[in-house]
Design a protein around this motif. Structure first.
Motif, PDB file in Angstrom:
ATOM      1  N   LEU A 289      56.962  17.314 -48.408  1.00 50.23           N
ATOM      2  CA  LEU A 289      57.256  18.749 -48.398  1.00 50.23           C
ATOM      3  C   LEU A 289      58.070  19.208 -49.590  1.00 50.23           C
ATOM      4  N   GLY A 290      58.843  18.309 -50.199  1.00 55.71           N
ATOM      5  CA  GLY A 290      59.654  18.738 -51.332  1.00 55.71           C
ATOM      6  C   GLY A 290      60.781  17.776 -51.626  1.00 55.71           C
TER       7      GLY A 290
ATOM      8  N   VAL B 189      60.332  25.877 -57.350  1.00 55.88           N
ATOM      9  CA  VAL B 189      60.002  24.479 -57.621  1.00 55.88           C
ATOM     10  C   VAL B 189      60.993  23.920 -58.637  1.00 55.88           C
ATOM     11  N   THR B 190      60.949  22.602 -58.851  1.00 55.58           N
ATOM     12  CA  THR B 190      61.814  21.999 -59.864  1.00 55.58           C
ATOM     13  C   THR B 190      61.398  22.458 -61.250  1.00 55.58           C
ATOM     14  N   GLY B 191      62.384  22.573 -62.136  1.00 59.47           N
ATOM     15  CA  GLY B 191      62.131  23.069 -63.480  1.00 59.47           C
ATOM     16  C   GLY B 191      61.844  21.958 -64.477  1.00 59.47           C
ATOM     17  N   GLY B 192      61.384  22.363 -65.626  1.00 60.93           N
ATOM     18  CA  GLY B 192      61.024  21.407 -66.664  1.00 60.93           C
ATOM     19  C   GLY B 192      62.206  20.820 -67.401  1.00 60.93           C
ATOM     20  N   GLN B 193      63.403  21.351 -67.177  1.00 60.49           N
ATOM     21  CA  GLN B 193      64.584  20.850 -67.876  1.00 60.49           C
ATOM     22  C   GLN B 193      65.250  19.680 -67.151  1.00 60.49           C
TER      23      GLN B 193
ATOM     24  N   ASN C  64      57.668  21.038 -61.141  1.00 62.52           N
ATOM     25  CA  ASN C  64      56.798  21.638 -60.122  1.00 62.52           C
ATOM     26  C   ASN C  64      56.803  20.937 -58.766  1.00 62.52           C
ATOM     27  N   ILE C  65      57.882  20.229 -58.421  1.00 65.83           N
ATOM     28  CA  ILE C  65      58.010  19.723 -57.057  1.00 65.83           C
ATOM     29  C   ILE C  65      58.524  20.861 -56.175  1.00 65.83           C
ATOM     30  N   ASN C  66      57.916  21.041 -55.028  1.00 63.33           N
ATOM     31  CA  ASN C  66      58.293  22.138 -54.133  1.00 63.33           C
ATOM     32  C   ASN C  66      59.736  22.012 -53.647  1.00 63.33           C
TER      33      ASN C  66
END
Length: 274
Positions: free
Chosen positions: A141-142, A208-212, A219-221
């Motif tokens: 789920l995340g 979602v998780t960010g690219g930094q 993109n993990i929920n």
């Protein structure tokens, strides 16, 4: 022996009746297909019921094994999903590129706190399984949290329900990002702070998780926007995020190996030194 003979003599009429009844029923069943089919059907019904009960019992006793097998299968499926090529735009991406099955450690939560300000989880995987500090922990789920300490067979996780948690997160439909933390009030919500007021947001948007982040792939929920607060003194929003996960009820989880984290840290440190 004498008692047996006495019993037979005393009940000879009944025994003879039962023998004759049994013989007649046997001859009737053998000579008539209808009666034979009914007897077979009844026997199958009884035996089927017994077998079903026994099978249900076996399935119950094997639940742990089945759960472990399902967790491993989910890890394989996640690996396929993470590496699936996306045909849409980058913003619509909902996968984790570069995460191989070998980079996923399946584990299980054996202790979970969620009623204090600094909550932790304990997993039944440790150094022997390849677990190291600062690895990300997720489930289907995340996100769940971040590995903090490890021993040979176990590891502790800083839960996202921990006031020390700081995770880079963003709005899924855009590149506007902020800092994910927890205000210690509700187990179902976390907060996204420092989100610029230029960002176009609305209730129900996915976070979602960010690219930094150097811990979690992008993109993990995480959850959806439940409330929006605008700070009149600054140019930032604070958002209440309703978590996809029920953090009070966790089972199997996935630990993500981050092979590039140390490289990023060393590069950023070198930039600061210069």
């Amino acid at each position: 022996m004498q008692q047996i003979f006495n019993f037979i003599l005393k009940n000879s009429n009944k025994i003879l009746f039962l023998l004759l009844l049994g013989t007649s029923l046997t001859l009737t069943i053998q000579s008539h297909s209808f009666h034979r089919s009914k007897i077979i059907s009844s026997a199958n019904f009884l035996s089927g019921g017994v077998y079903e009960k026994v099978n249900n019992l076996n399935e119950y006793l094997n639940l742990k094994t089945q759960n472990d097998e399902l967790a491993l299968e989910n890890a394989k499926l996640k690996s396929i999903l993470f590496n699936k090529k996306d045909t849409a735009t980058a913003k619509a991406l909902d996968s984790l590129k570069g995460v191989k099955l070998d980079d996923i450690i399946v584990s299980k939560v054996i202790h979970n706190s969620y009623n204090v300000y600094e909550n932790y989880l304990t997993l039944n995987s440790g150094e022997r399984d390849g677990v190291k500090p600062d690895m990300g922990v997720i489930n289907s789920l995340g996100i769940i949290g971040i590995i903090e300490n490890t021993s040979t067979n176990y590891s502790t996780v800083i839960s996202i329900l921990n006031k020390r948690t700081q995770i880079n997160a963003k709005i899924k439909k855009s590149d506007h990002f902020g800092s994910l933390n927890w205000n210690g009030k509700s187990t179902g919500f976390v907060q996204l702070t420092d989100l610029p007021r230029l960002a176009l947001i609305k209730i129900g948007d996915t976070i979602v998780t960010g690219g930094q982040s150097v811990i979690f792939p992008e993109n993990i929920n995480i959850g959806t926007i439940a409330k929006i607060y605008r700070d009149t003194q600054t140019n930032f929003y604070t958002l209440d995020i309703k978590l996809f996960n029920d953090m009070t009820n966790l089972g199997h989880v996935y630990i993500l190996k981050s092979k590039n984290r140390q490289e990023v840290i060393n590069l950023e440190k070198r930039e600061k030194d210069e």
